[in-house]
Design an enzyme around this catalytic site. Structure first.
Site, PDB file in Angstrom:
ATOM      1  N   LYS A  11     130.943  64.521  39.987  1.00 25.13           N
ATOM      2  CA  LYS A  11     131.567  64.507  41.452  1.00 25.13           C
ATOM      3  C   LYS A  11     132.284  62.956  41.592  1.00 25.13           C
ATOM      4  O   LYS A  11     132.001  62.304  40.982  1.00 25.13           O
ATOM      5  CB  LYS A  11     130.391  64.788  42.188  1.00 25.13           C
ATOM      6  CG  LYS A  11     129.832  66.399  42.234  1.00 25.13           C
ATOM      7  CD  LYS A  11     129.179  66.852  43.501  1.00 25.13           C
ATOM      8  CE  LYS A  11     127.771  66.294  43.742  1.00 25.13           C
ATOM      9  NZ  LYS A  11     127.244  67.201  44.680  1.00 25.13           N
ATOM     10  N   TYR A  51     132.074  76.194  47.076  1.00 24.82           N
ATOM     11  CA  TYR A  51     130.861  76.086  47.814  1.00 24.82           C
ATOM     12  C   TYR A  51     130.817  77.226  48.737  1.00 24.82           C
ATOM     13  O   TYR A  51     130.248  77.346  49.721  1.00 24.82           O
ATOM     14  CB  TYR A  51     131.034  74.888  48.727  1.00 24.82           C
ATOM     15  CG  TYR A  51     130.340  73.527  47.560  1.00 24.82           C
ATOM     16  CD1 TYR A  51     129.110  73.598  47.118  1.00 24.82           C
ATOM     17  CD2 TYR A  51     131.081  72.252  47.789  1.00 24.82           C
ATOM     18  CE1 TYR A  51     128.748  72.427  46.273  1.00 24.82           C
ATOM     19  CE2 TYR A  51     130.695  71.237  47.062  1.00 24.82           C
ATOM     20  CZ  TYR A  51     129.688  71.371  46.339  1.00 24.82           C
ATOM     21  OH  TYR A  51     129.139  70.247  45.698  1.00 24.82           O
ATOM     22  N   ASN A 123     124.660  62.662  44.952  1.00 33.58           N
ATOM     23  CA  ASN A 123     123.769  63.140  43.691  1.00 33.58           C
ATOM     24  C   ASN A 123     124.666  63.365  42.437  1.00 33.58           C
ATOM     25  O   ASN A 123     124.388  63.990  41.739  1.00 33.58           O
ATOM     26  CB  ASN A 123     123.082  64.260  44.274  1.00 33.58           C
ATOM     27  CG  ASN A 123     123.845  65.564  44.734  1.00 33.58           C
ATOM     28  OD1 ASN A 123     125.117  65.665  44.515  1.00 33.58           O
ATOM     29  ND2 ASN A 123     123.069  66.501  45.181  1.00 33.58           N
ATOM     30  N   HIS A 126     127.249  68.093  39.888  1.00 38.76           N
ATOM     31  CA  HIS A 126     126.952  69.505  40.188  1.00 38.76           C
ATOM     32  C   HIS A 126     126.573  70.470  39.060  1.00 38.76           C
ATOM     33  O   HIS A 126     127.155  70.259  38.071  1.00 38.76           O
ATOM     34  CB  HIS A 126     128.238  70.228  40.943  1.00 38.76           C
ATOM     35  CG  HIS A 126     128.111  71.829  41.017  1.00 38.76           C
ATOM     36  ND1 HIS A 126     127.300  72.448  41.854  1.00 38.76           N
ATOM     37  CD2 HIS A 126     128.368  72.777  40.086  1.00 38.76           C
ATOM     38  CE1 HIS A 126     127.339  73.614  41.853  1.00 38.76           C
ATOM     39  NE2 HIS A 126     128.072  73.949  40.741  1.00 38.76           N
ATOM     40  N   GLU A 137     131.425  80.281  38.564  1.00 36.89           N
ATOM     41  CA  GLU A 137     132.005  78.959  38.739  1.00 36.89           C
ATOM     42  C   GLU A 137     132.876  78.685  37.516  1.00 36.89           C
ATOM     43  O   GLU A 137     133.965  77.996  37.663  1.00 36.89           O
ATOM     44  CB  GLU A 137     130.974  77.859  38.934  1.00 36.89           C
ATOM     45  CG  GLU A 137     130.252  78.121  40.140  1.00 36.89           C
ATOM     46  CD  GLU A 137     128.950  77.252  40.310  1.00 36.89           C
ATOM     47  OE1 GLU A 137     128.840  76.419  39.123  1.00 36.89           O
ATOM     48  OE2 GLU A 137     128.384  77.073  41.177  1.00 36.89           O
TER      49      GLU A 137
HETATM   50  P1  IDP Z   1     122.326  71.683  44.086  1.00 38.05           P
HETATM   51  O1  IDP Z   1     123.672  70.914  43.831  1.00 38.05           O
HETATM   52  O2  IDP Z   1     121.125  70.989  43.483  1.00 38.05           O
HETATM   53  O3  IDP Z   1     122.421  73.264  43.537  1.00 38.05           O
HETATM   54  P2  IDP Z   1     122.903  73.080  46.794  1.00 38.05           P
HETATM   55  O4  IDP Z   1     121.707  73.648  47.537  1.00 38.05           O
HETATM   56  O5  IDP Z   1     123.566  74.024  45.855  1.00 38.05           O
HETATM   57  O6  IDP Z   1     122.253  71.836  45.748  1.00 38.05           O
HETATM   58  O7  IDP Z   1     123.699  72.296  47.703  1.00 38.05           O
HETATM   59  C1  IDP Z   1     125.039  71.860  47.257  1.00 38.05           C
HETATM   60  C2  IDP Z   1     125.259  70.485  47.471  1.00 38.05           C
HETATM   61  O8  IDP Z   1     125.244  70.116  48.940  1.00 38.05           O
HETATM   62  C3  IDP Z   1     124.167  69.381  46.944  1.00 38.05           C
HETATM   63  O9  IDP Z   1     124.326  68.942  45.856  1.00 38.05           O
HETATM   64  C4  IDP Z   1     124.326  68.326  48.099  1.00 38.05           C
HETATM   65  O10 IDP Z   1     125.518  67.496  47.683  1.00 38.05           O
HETATM   66  C5  IDP Z   1     124.647  68.974  49.186  1.00 38.05           C
HETATM   67  N1  IDP Z   1     123.263  69.243  50.180  1.00 38.05           N
HETATM   68  C6  IDP Z   1     122.616  69.986  49.806  1.00 38.05           C
HETATM   69  N2  IDP Z   1     121.478  70.215  50.976  1.00 38.05           N
HETATM   70  C7  IDP Z   1     121.752  69.151  51.446  1.00 38.05           C
HETATM   71  C8  IDP Z   1     121.330  68.584  52.638  1.00 38.05           C
HETATM   72  O11 IDP Z   1     120.139  68.884  53.195  1.00 38.05           O
HETATM   73  N3  IDP Z   1     121.602  67.429  53.206  1.00 38.05           N
HETATM   74  C9  IDP Z   1     122.797  66.762  52.811  1.00 38.05           C
HETATM   75  N4  IDP Z   1     123.642  67.388  51.787  1.00 38.05           N
HETATM   76  C10 IDP Z   1     123.032  68.584  51.093  1.00 38.05           C
HETATM   77 MG    MG Z   2     123.934  74.650  43.901  1.00 41.95          MG
END
Ligand code: IDP
Ligand code: MG
Length: 148
Positions: A11, A51, A123, A126, A137
């Protein structure tokens, strides 16, 4: 077991921190094979489709802007496909938990991620959540002839 494919994105925060090389190395250093790779300046349409399943979440607008590079110097995304046995589970393990503070310290998110004082999960990567999402995707990010 049959080989499967997974979408991995570096990202815009990963590009801004100039750690794409380390991230790519970590993934190449597994038994998964790189089968697609390109640089993408992410549009609103692509970010919202990517998303789409998180549309109802309080952080939806933020992650759409994040993927477009609006929070990180308008940097692009490196989109990759990795293929191999249990590719989704292996790639998710290498990425680490969603919240970098909870991620394994040796994972990409554990090593390089952070939670900002505003609560943004920076983080870095993805990784598709399961094989159904991975198929959706990969079709969204890559034309058929762009993967091998
Ligand atoms: P993942 O990337 O580990 O699969 P997902 O639940 O698919 O996690 O969420 C997509 C993205 O949304 C995450 O990578 C993160 O950047 C953001 N995200 C997810 N949960 C939170 C949260 O509780 N607070 C802020 N950002 C979040
Ligand atoms: Mg995810």
């Amino acid at each position: 077991m049959k080989a499967e494919s997974v979408l991995v994105l570096i990202k815009p925060d990963g590009m801004q921190k100039a750690i794409a090389g380390e991230v790519i190395s970590q993934f190449l250093n597994s038994d998964l094979k790189l089968t697609g790779m390109k640089l993408v300046q992410v549009s609103l349409k692509l970010a919202q489709s990517h998303y789409g399943h998180l549309r109802g979440k309080f952080f939806f607008k933020e992650i759409v802007s994040y993927l477009m590079g609006d929070l990180h110097g308008k940097n692009p995304v490196v989109a990759m496909v990795f293929t191999g046995t249990d590719a989704v589970a292996k790639a998710r393990r290498m990425a680490g938990a969603t919240n970098p503070e909870e991620a394994d310290p040796r994972s990409v998110r554990g090593k390089f991620g952070r939670v900002t004082t505003k609560g943004v999960f920076e983080n870095l990567v993805h990784v598709s959540s399961d094989i159904t999402e991975a198929r959706r995707e990969i079709a969204l990010w890559f034309k058929k002839e762009e993967t091998i």
